[in-house]
Design a protein around this motif. Structure first.
Motif, PDB file in Angstrom:
ATOM      1  N   VAL A   6       9.569  29.346 138.148  1.00 42.58           N
ATOM      2  CA  VAL A   6       8.858  28.388 137.620  1.00 42.58           C
ATOM      3  C   VAL A   6       8.664  27.793 136.331  1.00 42.58           C
ATOM      4  O   VAL A   6       8.240  26.947 135.799  1.00 42.58           O
ATOM      5  N   CYS A   7       9.441  28.595 135.188  1.00 39.72           N
ATOM      6  CA  CYS A   7       9.270  28.256 133.861  1.00 39.72           C
ATOM      7  C   CYS A   7      10.720  27.971 133.240  1.00 39.72           C
ATOM      8  O   CYS A   7      11.829  28.039 133.901  1.00 39.72           O
ATOM      9  N   ALA A   8      10.689  27.139 132.331  1.00 45.88           N
ATOM     10  CA  ALA A   8      11.652  26.955 131.472  1.00 45.88           C
ATOM     11  C   ALA A   8      12.601  28.102 131.104  1.00 45.88           C
ATOM     12  O   ALA A   8      11.877  29.045 130.852  1.00 45.88           O
ATOM     13  N   LEU A   9      13.916  27.912 131.054  1.00 46.44           N
ATOM     14  CA  LEU A   9      14.702  28.828 130.357  1.00 46.44           C
ATOM     15  C   LEU A   9      14.442  29.711 129.319  1.00 46.44           C
ATOM     16  O   LEU A   9      14.412  30.935 128.910  1.00 46.44           O
ATOM     17  N   VAL A  10      14.184  28.958 128.175  1.00 43.80           N
ATOM     18  CA  VAL A  10      13.719  29.234 126.900  1.00 43.80           C
ATOM     19  C   VAL A  10      12.577  30.019 126.885  1.00 43.80           C
ATOM     20  O   VAL A  10      12.544  30.955 126.090  1.00 43.80           O
ATOM     21  N   ASP A  11      11.800  29.950 127.844  1.00 48.04           N
ATOM     22  CA  ASP A  11      10.580  30.687 127.892  1.00 48.04           C
ATOM     23  C   ASP A  11      10.669  31.999 128.745  1.00 48.04           C
ATOM     24  O   ASP A  11       9.661  32.733 128.736  1.00 48.04           O
TER      25      ASP A  11
ATOM     26  N   GLU B  16       7.906  24.537 120.612  1.00 46.68           N
ATOM     27  CA  GLU B  16       6.677  24.916 121.496  1.00 46.68           C
ATOM     28  C   GLU B  16       6.298  23.822 122.171  1.00 46.68           C
ATOM     29  O   GLU B  16       5.653  24.056 123.401  1.00 46.68           O
ATOM     30  N   HIS B  17       6.429  22.757 121.679  1.00 44.30           N
ATOM     31  CA  HIS B  17       6.132  21.577 122.433  1.00 44.30           C
ATOM     32  C   HIS B  17       7.127  20.787 123.268  1.00 44.30           C
ATOM     33  O   HIS B  17       6.868  19.833 124.064  1.00 44.30           O
ATOM     34  N   ARG B  18       8.411  21.018 122.956  1.00 46.20           N
ATOM     35  CA  ARG B  18       9.376  20.335 123.844  1.00 46.20           C
ATOM     36  C   ARG B  18       9.277  20.382 125.006  1.00 46.20           C
ATOM     37  O   ARG B  18       9.548  19.186 125.699  1.00 46.20           O
ATOM     38  N   SER B  19       9.151  21.230 125.878  1.00 48.03           N
ATOM     39  CA  SER B  19       9.010  21.324 127.381  1.00 48.03           C
ATOM     40  C   SER B  19       7.849  20.187 127.926  1.00 48.03           C
ATOM     41  O   SER B  19       8.326  19.446 128.587  1.00 48.03           O
TER      42      SER B  19
ATOM     43  N   PRO C 249      28.974  28.395 127.502  1.00 49.58           N
ATOM     44  CA  PRO C 249      29.396  29.787 127.511  1.00 49.58           C
ATOM     45  C   PRO C 249      28.832  30.563 126.369  1.00 49.58           C
ATOM     46  O   PRO C 249      28.686  31.692 126.531  1.00 49.58           O
ATOM     47  N   ASN C 250      28.486  29.918 125.543  1.00 51.06           N
ATOM     48  CA  ASN C 250      27.834  30.478 124.476  1.00 51.06           C
ATOM     49  C   ASN C 250      26.373  30.626 124.398  1.00 51.06           C
ATOM     50  O   ASN C 250      25.801  31.140 123.497  1.00 51.06           O
ATOM     51  N   ASN C 251      25.927  30.340 125.619  1.00 49.07           N
ATOM     52  CA  ASN C 251      24.235  30.420 125.640  1.00 49.07           C
ATOM     53  C   ASN C 251      24.123  31.609 126.308  1.00 49.07           C
ATOM     54  O   ASN C 251      24.620  31.756 127.714  1.00 49.07           O
ATOM     55  N   LYS C 252      23.138  32.381 126.059  1.00 46.63           N
ATOM     56  CA  LYS C 252      22.841  33.707 126.972  1.00 46.63           C
ATOM     57  C   LYS C 252      22.074  33.261 128.218  1.00 46.63           C
ATOM     58  O   LYS C 252      22.308  34.226 129.331  1.00 46.63           O
TER      59      LYS C 252
ATOM     60  N   ALA D 245      18.868  20.378 130.066  1.00 49.09           N
ATOM     61  CA  ALA D 245      17.588  19.995 130.357  1.00 49.09           C
ATOM     62  C   ALA D 245      16.989  21.272 131.173  1.00 49.09           C
ATOM     63  O   ALA D 245      15.796  21.492 130.939  1.00 49.09           O
ATOM     64  N   LEU D 246      17.719  22.136 131.532  1.00 52.26           N
ATOM     65  CA  LEU D 246      17.279  23.311 132.267  1.00 52.26           C
ATOM     66  C   LEU D 246      16.572  24.564 131.168  1.00 52.26           C
ATOM     67  O   LEU D 246      15.764  25.088 131.511  1.00 52.26           O
ATOM     68  N   LEU D 247      17.025  24.161 129.994  1.00 53.91           N
ATOM     69  CA  LEU D 247      16.409  25.078 129.034  1.00 53.91           C
ATOM     70  C   LEU D 247      15.048  25.060 128.736  1.00 53.91           C
ATOM     71  O   LEU D 247      14.194  25.741 128.360  1.00 53.91           O
ATOM     72  N   TYR D 248      14.551  23.645 128.934  1.00 55.06           N
ATOM     73  CA  TYR D 248      13.215  23.096 128.675  1.00 55.06           C
ATOM     74  C   TYR D 248      12.397  22.757 129.853  1.00 55.06           C
ATOM     75  O   TYR D 248      11.253  22.611 129.791  1.00 55.06           O
TER      76      TYR D 248
END
Lengths: 394, 213
Positions: free
Chosen positions: A8-13, A97-100, A150-153, A193-196
Motif C-alpha cells: 500500500v505504500c509508495a516505493l520511496v517510503d 516528504e510531500h511529493r506523494s 536499472p540504476n534504481n534499487k 510514478a510508482l516511486l511516489y
C-alpha cells in the motif's frame, strides 16, 4: 508473492530494499549515485553527489520547504485545490516528504473525467484479466521489467516490490488501451510514478499522462503524436533560441533525434534525479507544456557551450550527455519559467494542428512506398526469397 | 585535440529488441559492459575512431536504434544516411534470427537507390548452452544476404572490435574502388582533413550510385 492490496505504500517510503552492495550509495529516490567498481568513476560521482547535496541545502531550498509547510498547515485537512498560489509553489518544486500527497492530488484532479475511476474494482478487474490471458504486450513488458531504471534499487531484482508493481501497472494499462498495448518508454513513466504513488494511483497516473496530457497517438503504432511534437519543438527552438537553432541547421544536426526521447519519457534518464522530480512536479500539475518549457530551458542553459562546437560529431556527442551535466535546478527552473515567457498554449496547439497534417501525409506516402516495394519484391525472382535455393550452388 | 582521420562513416545498428545492440556499442565505444541496460527509445548516438591500416584512421558515427517495431517510423531517416550497418540477432533467441529478413527489407526499402553494406552479427556467443542458432545456419543466411558473418559477445569482449573493423574495412575498400562515393546531402561517407590520401576514385564521382542488390 505480495498481494496487490498488501503493498500500500509508495516505493520511496518502503522499508524493504534489497541489500545494497556495500560500496554503492543511493539518493532518496533510490537511484545509485556512486557506483561500486571503478575508482575514478567513484571519485567523480562523489564530487557530483556533494555538489548536488550543497545545492539542496541552499537558503532558497530551505525557504521553499518553509513555504510548503505553511501552505499545508493552512490547508488543514481540506483537499488541495488548484490555485495560483499552489501552482507557484509546485513550480518551485515539491519537497520529498510531500511529493506523494501532491502527485496523488494532481492525478485525482484529472481522473475525475473517467467515471470508471470511481468503481472500486476497476483496476483489480483489469489485473484479473491480465492474470488469466496473454495479450500482444505481455511478452515485451516481461522483457523490459528488469531493464527499467536499472540504476534504481527499487527495480533491481526480480523479487523487488517495484518490479511486481510495475508489471501490474503496465499489464493493466495494456488491457485498458489495446491500441497502445505497450510502448517502450511507458515502463519508465510507470516506474517513476510508482516511486511516489501507490500501485493503483500509479496506474491512473499513467492513464492521465497518456490519455489526458499527451496528444493522441503519442505511443501508438506510428508514434504520430510524438513525431508531431518534435516538429513543434523545432519551431519553438527557432523562435526562442534562434542562434542555437541556426547553429544546428548550419551543422546539419537534427537535435530532434535526441529530444524525441526527452518527450516520450518526460526526461527520465536524461537529467539528474533532483531535477527530474522537480520537472515532474510541475508537469503533473500543469501538463505537457512543461515539457516544452524545460526542453528549451535545457538548451538555453548550455547554449554558449553548443555554440563553441564547430563539428557535427562533437555537437551530437554533446547533445547526448549535456543534460546530465546540469545540476543547478534553480537556475534551470528560472530559465524555464521566466526566460521562456511568454509561452501561450494556444501557439503549441496551433503548431500541432499544422504539423499533424504534414506528418500524416508523410506517413501515408511512406506506406505507399512500402507497398510498392513489397509488390516489386514479390514479383522480382531474385528478391522473392532471400534465403533461396540457389545458395546450394555456391 | 582533434584526431586526424581520412573518412567519416555513418553506421547503424539494427535488430530485434534485447538482442544486445546497445551493449555491443557501449563495449565498442566505452569499453564497458552492464548486464542490464534500459531499452533504447528512439535512437542513440556513439562515436569512435578505428585504425584500419597503420596511420589510417576512420571516424565512425554510430547510430543505435530502438528494437521495438513501432519505433521504425522514427528510425527511417537513419537508414538513408548510413553507409553501413550491423544487422544483429541474438544467438539464444531464434525469433530474432527469423526476423532478420524483415530488418533487411526495411533497410533496403529506405536506402534505395543507395546501397548499404551490412555485416551479420550473431550476438551473445558466450551463452553456449542457450544457443538456438548454429554457426552453419547463420553463415548460410549471411551468404544468401551477401554479407559477412561474425559471432560476438559484449560480455566477454569477443569479436567486438573485429565486427566493427571488418565492416569498416569492407566499406573502405568499396570507397577506394569507387563503388561508394562521397555525395552532397548524404551523410554516409564524409572526407577527412588529410589531403594526400584522397583516392582517385573520389575525383571522378559517378552520379546515381545504383544498389547492386
Amino acid at each position: 508473492m505480495l498481494l496487490v492490496r498488501g503493498s500500500v505504500c509508495a516505493l520511496v517510503d518502503s522499508l524493504y530494499s534489497p541489500p545494497p552492495s556495500s560500496r554503492s550509495e543511493y539518493d532518496v529516490y533510490g537511484f545509485k549515485t556512486v557506483p561500486e567498481d571503478d575508482e575514478e568513476e567513484r571519485l567523480v560521482a562523489k564530487v557530483r553527489a556533494l555538489d548536488l547535496k550543497s545545492l539542496s541545502l541552499t537558503e532558497q531550498e530551505v525557504s521553499v520547504g518553509v513555504k510548503w509547510e505553511n501552505y499545508l498547515a493552512g490547508m488543514g485537512t481540506r483537499e488541495m485545490a488548484r490555485s495560483p498560489e499552489l501552482k507557484a509553489l509546485v513550480r518551485s518544486g515539491v519537497p520529498h516528504e510531500h511529493r506523494s500527497k501532491v502527485w496523488r492530488s494532481c492525478v485525482e484532479f484529472h481522473i475525475k473525467k473517467f467515471p470508471e475511476s470511481e468503481k472500486a474494482n476497476y483496476y483489480e478487474n483489469l489485473l484479473g484479466v491480465a492474470r488469466e490471458k496473454q495479450n500482444p504486450a505481455s511478452k515485451q513488458i516481461e522483457l523490459d521489467l528488469l531493464r527499467t531504471l536499472p540504476n534504481n534499487k527499487h527495480y533491481s531484482s526480480p523479487e523487488s516490490q517495484g518490479i511486481h508493481k510495475l508489471r501490474n501497472v503496465l499489464m493493466a494499462f495494456s488491457w485498458r488501451n489495446p491500441d497502445i498495448g505497450y510502448c517502450q518508454g511507458l515502463n519508465r513513466l510507470a516506474a517513476i510514478a510508482l516511486l511516489y504513488l501507490e500501485e493503483v494511483d500509479a496506474f491512473w497516473c499513467l492513464v492521465v499522462l497518456v490519455e489526458v496530457f499527451m496528444p493522441r497517438d503519442y505511443y501508438t503504432k506510428t508514434l504520430l503524436g510524438s513525431q508531431v511534437d518534435q516538429r513543434v519543438f523545432k519551431d519553438l527552438m527557432s523562435e526562442k533560441l534562434p542562434r542555437l537553432h541556426s547553429h544546428f541547421e548550419l551543422h546539419k544536426v537534427d537535435f530532434s533525434l535526441i529530444t524525441f526521447n526527452w518527450f516520450l519519457v518526460v526526461f527520465v534518464d536524461s537529467v539528474v534525479s533532483d531535477i527530474l522530480f522537480k520537472i515532474w512536479d510541475a508537469f503533473l500539475y500543469e501538463g505537457p507544456k512543461i515539457m516544452f518549457r524545460f526542453a528549451l530551458a535545457l538548451f538555453k542553459y548550455k547554449e554558449e557551450e553548443f555554440l563553441k562546437l564547430q563539428d557535427s560529431m562533437a555537437i551530437f556527442k554533446y547533445l547526448r550527455y549535456f543534460t546530465h551535466t546540469i545540476l543547478d535546478a534553480r537556475k534551470l527552473m528560472n530559465i524555464a519559467f521566466v526566460d521562456m515567457n511568454p509561452f501561450p498554449l494556444r501557439q503549441i496547439q496551433n503548431r500541432r494542428t499544422f504539423h499533424l497534417e504534414r506528418v500524416r501525409l508523410e506517413l501515408t506516402e511512406l506506406e505507399a512506398i512500402r507497398q510498392t516495394f513489397l509488390k516489386e519484391r514479390a514479383t522480382d525472382p531474385d528478391g522473392r526469397t532471400l534465403i533461396s535455393d540457389d545458395e546450394e550452388d555456391n | 585535440m582533434e584526431a586526424i582521420w581520412i573518412y567519416q562513416f555513418r553506421l547503424i545498428v539494427i535488430g530485434d529488441s534485447t538482442v544486445g545492440k546497445s551493449c555491443l556499442l557501449r563495449r565498442f565505444t566505452e569499453g564497458k559492459f552492464t548486464d542490464i541496460s534500459d531499452p533504447t527509445v528512439g535512437v542513440d548516438f556513439f562515436a569512435r575512431l578505428v585504425e584500419i591500416e597503420p596511420g589510417k584512421r576512420i571516424k565512425l558515427q554510430l547510430w543505435d536504434t530502438a528494437g521495438q517495431e513501432r519505433f521504425r517510423s522514427i528510425t527511417r531517416s537513419y537508414y538513408r544516411n548510413s553507409v553501413g550497418g550491423l544487422l544483429v540477432f541474438d544467438l539464444t533467441n531464434r525469433r530474432s534470427f527469423e526476423h532478420l529478413k524483415d530488418w533487411l527489407e526495411e533497410a533496403k526499402m529506405h536506402v534505395q537507390p543507395f546501397q548499404i553494406v551490412f555485416l551479420l552479427v550473431g550476438h551473445k556467443c558466450d551463452l553456449i548452452q542457450l544457443r538456438q542458432v548454429s554457426r552453419e545456419e547463420a553463415e548460410k543466411v549471411a551468404l544468401a544476404f551477401g554479407m559477412k558473418y561474425i559471432e560476438t559477445s559484449a560480455k566477454d569482449t569477443v569479436n567486438v572490435e573485429e565486427s566493427f573493423t571488418v565492416l569498416t574495412r569492407d566499406i573502405y575498400e568499396r570507397v577506394k574502388r569507387g563503388e561508394i562515393s562521397i555525395q552532397e546531402d548524404w551523410e554516409g561517407v564524409k572526407s577527412g582533413f588529410v589531403p594526400n590520401v584522397v583516392h582517385s576514385s573520389e575525383e571522378a564521382v559517378k552520379p546515381g550510385r545504383r544498389c547492386p542488390c
